[in-house]
Design a protein around this motif. Structure first.
Motif, short mmCIF file in Angstrom:
data_model
loop_
_atom_site.label_atom_id
_atom_site.label_comp_id
_atom_site.label_asym_id
_atom_site.label_seq_id
_atom_site.Cartn_x
_atom_site.Cartn_y
_atom_site.Cartn_z
N UNK A 124 22.09 52.81 5.40
CA UNK A 124 22.07 53.82 6.48
C UNK A 124 21.00 53.43 7.47
N UNK A 125 21.37 53.55 8.78
CA UNK A 125 20.43 53.22 9.86
C UNK A 125 20.42 54.33 10.87
N UNK A 126 19.30 54.45 11.58
CA UNK A 126 19.23 55.40 12.69
C UNK A 126 20.39 55.14 13.65
N UNK A 127 21.01 56.21 14.13
CA UNK A 127 22.12 56.07 15.08
C UNK A 127 21.63 56.22 16.52
N UNK A 128 20.33 56.04 16.72
CA UNK A 128 19.79 56.09 18.09
C UNK A 128 19.32 54.70 18.43
N UNK A 129 19.92 54.09 19.45
CA UNK A 129 19.56 52.73 19.83
C UNK A 129 18.08 52.69 20.19
N UNK A 130 17.38 51.68 19.66
CA UNK A 130 15.94 51.57 19.88
C UNK A 130 15.62 51.10 21.30
N UNK A 172 21.79 42.67 7.60
CA UNK A 172 20.42 42.17 7.40
C UNK A 172 19.40 43.19 7.89
N UNK A 173 19.58 44.41 7.44
CA UNK A 173 18.56 45.44 7.76
C UNK A 173 18.57 45.89 9.20
N UNK A 174 19.72 45.73 9.88
CA UNK A 174 19.84 46.10 11.30
C UNK A 174 18.82 45.37 12.15
N UNK A 175 18.56 44.11 11.78
CA UNK A 175 17.67 43.28 12.58
C UNK A 175 18.28 43.03 13.95
N UNK A 176 17.41 42.71 14.92
CA UNK A 176 17.88 42.49 16.28
C UNK A 176 18.67 41.19 16.35
N UNK A 181 17.17 45.26 23.31
CA UNK A 181 16.25 45.93 22.38
C UNK A 181 15.24 44.94 21.81
N UNK A 182 14.05 45.44 21.54
CA UNK A 182 13.02 44.59 20.92
C UNK A 182 12.65 45.12 19.55
N UNK A 183 13.43 46.12 19.06
CA UNK A 183 13.12 46.67 17.75
C UNK A 183 14.41 46.82 16.97
N UNK A 184 14.37 46.58 15.66
CA UNK A 184 15.55 46.84 14.82
C UNK A 184 15.81 48.33 14.74
N UNK A 185 17.00 48.71 14.25
CA UNK A 185 17.26 50.13 13.98
C UNK A 185 16.49 50.53 12.72
N UNK A 186 15.80 51.67 12.74
CA UNK A 186 15.10 52.11 11.54
C UNK A 186 16.08 52.32 10.39
N UNK A 187 15.64 52.01 9.18
CA UNK A 187 16.46 52.15 7.98
C UNK A 187 16.19 53.48 7.31
N UNK A 188 17.27 54.15 6.86
CA UNK A 188 17.09 55.29 5.98
C UNK A 188 17.15 54.75 4.56
#
Lengths: 238, 474
Positions: A124-130, A172-176, A181-188
């Motif tokens: 699960x990842x944040x659904x808000x684009x970083x 791969x952990x929602x890596x960029x 974007x310069x940040x991955x999506x945060x992981x739940x």
């Protein structure tokens, strides 16, 4: 007018100026009235994932490869996340290994714990684009064979945002994958209970959720000890 | 070196061209509260605009009562904000009454100031309506009762068609959204009329001393009068004093009332905070009071007449009478005893207003028997008219002698220089100490004491300004 003495006059004037300055200084802190009381939580709650009727979601219920976009709020009610059961090109769930994810903006890294569930395929990842905060339906998962037009050319099996073109790799952990974007999506971080097949959201890992000063403030808490998962159609599938 | 020493005041005056501001300067004798009553009302209006706009950041029409209580309990300094907005309205209403009465008794509604008076009456009614709306916005039991009464009054006047316009389509959300909207719209209209009123006041000039004017309209200041000094800096600084004094009172009174030990003993009519929610059990213990400045109308509604008659006699007719005063009384007489009929009428009306208000507070909602009505209404009428006409004849006998006596330039005895300086030093020292102490107080839990500190700081600054003027004006 005769008895007005200039130095006494100046002294009285200075007294009034000092009193006026005291008044202004004393009142300045009143500007704090502009600061709204913060809302949020003090620690990450453990919330069970349930459907819209309040019945627990089982790991085996989570649609594979985003045939439906499963969305839930965590840890606050304005922090939506995608629940993904990732699979291979023939839609069989695949194990998502733990990995180290880099935040390009800062160069720092964090440990992504990998998938959960019977096949270790659920993340699960944040659904808000970083990048600039776009969310469903602009930000979505592109299942195998459905290509997003990214800055690296057409790509599938990515989370891609159609607002400004940011691309993340959910395997791969929602890596960029591509900017802006310069940040991955945060992981739940999820927890799976093998005896019941139930899923729980436990904490957040990675960058701060977009639009929040920290993950636990800037929104109202979710009441109760569960958060409901909505099944939305995947805009990538047209 | 060699540069002339310039004060900060001179520098400010240069940079902002303060000496060119086209406001009128006044002779020294006008630096007295008597000539600045409109200034007090204006200062209250400014306070209301500032605090109202701040509360606009928090007030939620969808959750009127809870969001109001949240302002009081959870926002830093929020209790001061809401209670001083309430008392700002009270001070403004009192200031408007006093200003209006003073203008009446000086005959200042006469030419060339007729339309200043008309604008003033219009603003007075709008201030009353705006306050009524604001009072209802809290959504407490009193506010909700007030809205119901408002609807009843419209129905009584056969104006039910206006109910949805003022109070919405019946849902709570529409009601409070509209109350908020009307409150802001009416406040903006008051500010607009105020600008016009102020412009006319500047053009017509301050109403001079009646003796100087020989009690005859038009009473105008001679602009070439040698005693007039420019607006900057004297009027500006005095204005700051008037504003600080008014704001000080607006902050100090509700802050004292909000101190927990005091708050318990305050009757709900003067509580600095909203009453209970209409859905709470305590609501049944609260009499359906209107705000205190409408108690007279509340008692009118207990009269043995149809509601339309009550409202007409209590509100519409007095307002119409006030509006036409300058066009009915076109004489040049400025002394109130030269206008015995109107003076007696004003005193009678004022007495009725006070009587009905106290009666409404003491016996809310108890129907009035005709005999009681006569006992309350007739004596003030008879006594005022008989008394004023008697004084009128006495005055006519001595008037010429008084007018012909040379205008004595009597000034209040100036205070001893050393005493004045010591007072100023004490006031300033207190201001500095209170300012420092106020920083030790918590903005949420100790709000009343911070409000009291701020109010005191303003009053102390005002005191220093007036002490300075006492010296400067010699």
């Amino acid at each position: 007018m005769g008895d007005v003495n200039q130095s006494r006059r100046t002294f009285l004037k200075s007294l009034a100026i000092i009193a006026g300055a005291s008044m202004v200084v004393g009142l300045l802190r009143g500007l704090e009235v502009l600061v709204p009381p913060s809302v949020g939580l003090t620690s990450f709650p453990t919330l069970q994932l349930v459907d819209e009727n309040g019945n627990p979601i089982k790991a085996s219920d989570v649609p594979v490869n985003g045939q439906k976009m499963a969305m839930f709020n965590y840890p606050l009610s304005n922090e939506p996340n995608y629940l993904l059961n990732l699979g291979n090109d023939s839609n069989q769930p695949v194990e998502i290994p733990a990995t180290t994810v880099t935040i390009p903006a800062t160069g720092k890294t964090y440990e992504f714990p990998g998938g959960v569930g019977p096949n270790k395929s659920i993340v699960a990842y944040s659904a808000i684009c970083e990048h600039l905060g776009c969310t469903y339906p602009e930000l979505t998962f592109y299942p195998p064979g459905v290509k997003a037009l990214t800055f690296n050319g057409p790509m599938d099996k990515v989370i891609h945002c159609s607002c400004h073109g940011s691309t993340y790799d959910p395997y791969r952990g929602a890596a960029v994958v591509t900017g802006p974007t310069t940040k991955p999506l945060p992981t739940v971080q999820l927890k799976w209970d093998p005896s019941t097949d139930y899923l729980y959201a436990v904490t957040m890992i990675g960058p701060t959720i977009y639009g929040h000063t920290d993950d636990l403030s800037g929104g109202s808490p979710i009441s109760g000890n569960s958060t409901s998962v909505a099944m939305l159609s995947n805009p990538a599938l047209g | 070196m060699g540069m002339a020493k310039r004060s900060i005041g001179d520098w400010l005056a240069d940079v902002f061209h303060l000496r060119d501001i086209p406001f009128m300067g006044v002779p020294s004798y006008m630096f007295s509260i008597e000539y600045w009553l409109g200034g007090v009302a204006s200062a209250a209006l400014i306070w209301q605009a500032l605090t109202g706009l701040l509360m606009l950041l928090y007030y939620q029409p969808s959750d009127a009562y809870n969001s109001t209580m949240a302002i009081i309990h959870s926002i830093p300094f929020g209790a001061i904000l809401s209670s001083s907005h309430l008392y700002g309205a009270y001070v403004m209403i009192l200031a408007v009454y006093i200003h209006g009465l003073h203008v009446y008794f000086k005959g200042a509604y006469k030419r060339p100031r007729q339309f200043q008076w008309v604008l003033g009456v219009l603003m007075f009614t709008m201030v009353m309506i705006t306050s009524f709306v604001g009072y209802s916005m809290t959504g407490d039991v009193l506010g909700v009762d007030a809205v119901d009464v408002g609807k009843g009054i419209l129905a009584g006047l056969h104006l039910s068609a206006l109910t949805p316009i003022f109070f919405g389509n019946g849902t709570d959300l529409d009601l409070f959204t509209r109350l908020l909207g009307w409150h802001v719209i009416l406040a903006a209209l008051i500010a607009l009329l105020f600008a016009l009123h102020f412009y006319l006041a500047e053009q017509n000039g301050f109403m001079p001393d009646l003796k100087e004017a020989k009690y005859k309209a038009p009473a105008l200041l001679d602009k070439s009068d040698q005693r007039i000094k420019p607006w900057w800096p004297r009027n500006f600084v005095f204005m700051l004093g008037i504003i600080a004094m008014t704001w000080g009172v607006i902050l100090t009174i509700p802050s004292i009332l909000a101190i927990p030990q005091v708050l318990d003993k305050i009757p709900i009519l003067f509580s600095p905070f909203p009453g209970p929610s209409p859905t709470s059990p305590q609501a049944s213990l609260v009499p359906a009071y209107p705000p205190w400045f409408f108690l007279f109308m509340y008692k009118m509604a207990d009269m043995p007449f149809p509601l339309a008659v009550d409202v007409s006699m209590g509100g519409l007719i007095p307002v119409v009478v006030l509006l036409i005063v300058p066009f009915v009384d076109r004489s040049e007489d400025l002394h109130p005893l030269d206008r015995p009929f109107l003076t007696a009428l004003f005193i009678t009306g004022l007495t009725w207003l006070v009587e009905l208000s106290i009666w409404g507070a003491g016996q809310p909602g108890i129907p009035v028997k005709p005999l009681w009505l006569l006992l309350v209404i007739v004596p003030p009428f008879v006594i005022s008219f008989a008394g004023i006409y008697a004084l009128h004849f006495v005055w006519r006998g001595v008037k010429q002698r008084i007018i012909n006596k040379a205008v004595s330039n009597s000034k209040p005895l100036p205070l001893n220089n050393k005493l004045l300086t010591a007072m100023g030093a004490l006031v300033t020292a207190m201001a500095v100490i209170i300012m420092l102490l106020s920083f030790t107080l918590n903005p949420v839990t100790q709000a009343p004491f911070i409000g009291l500190s701020w109010g005191s700081l303003m009053l102390l600054f005002a005191a220093d300004v007036f002490i300075y003027f006492n010296y400067e004006l010699r």
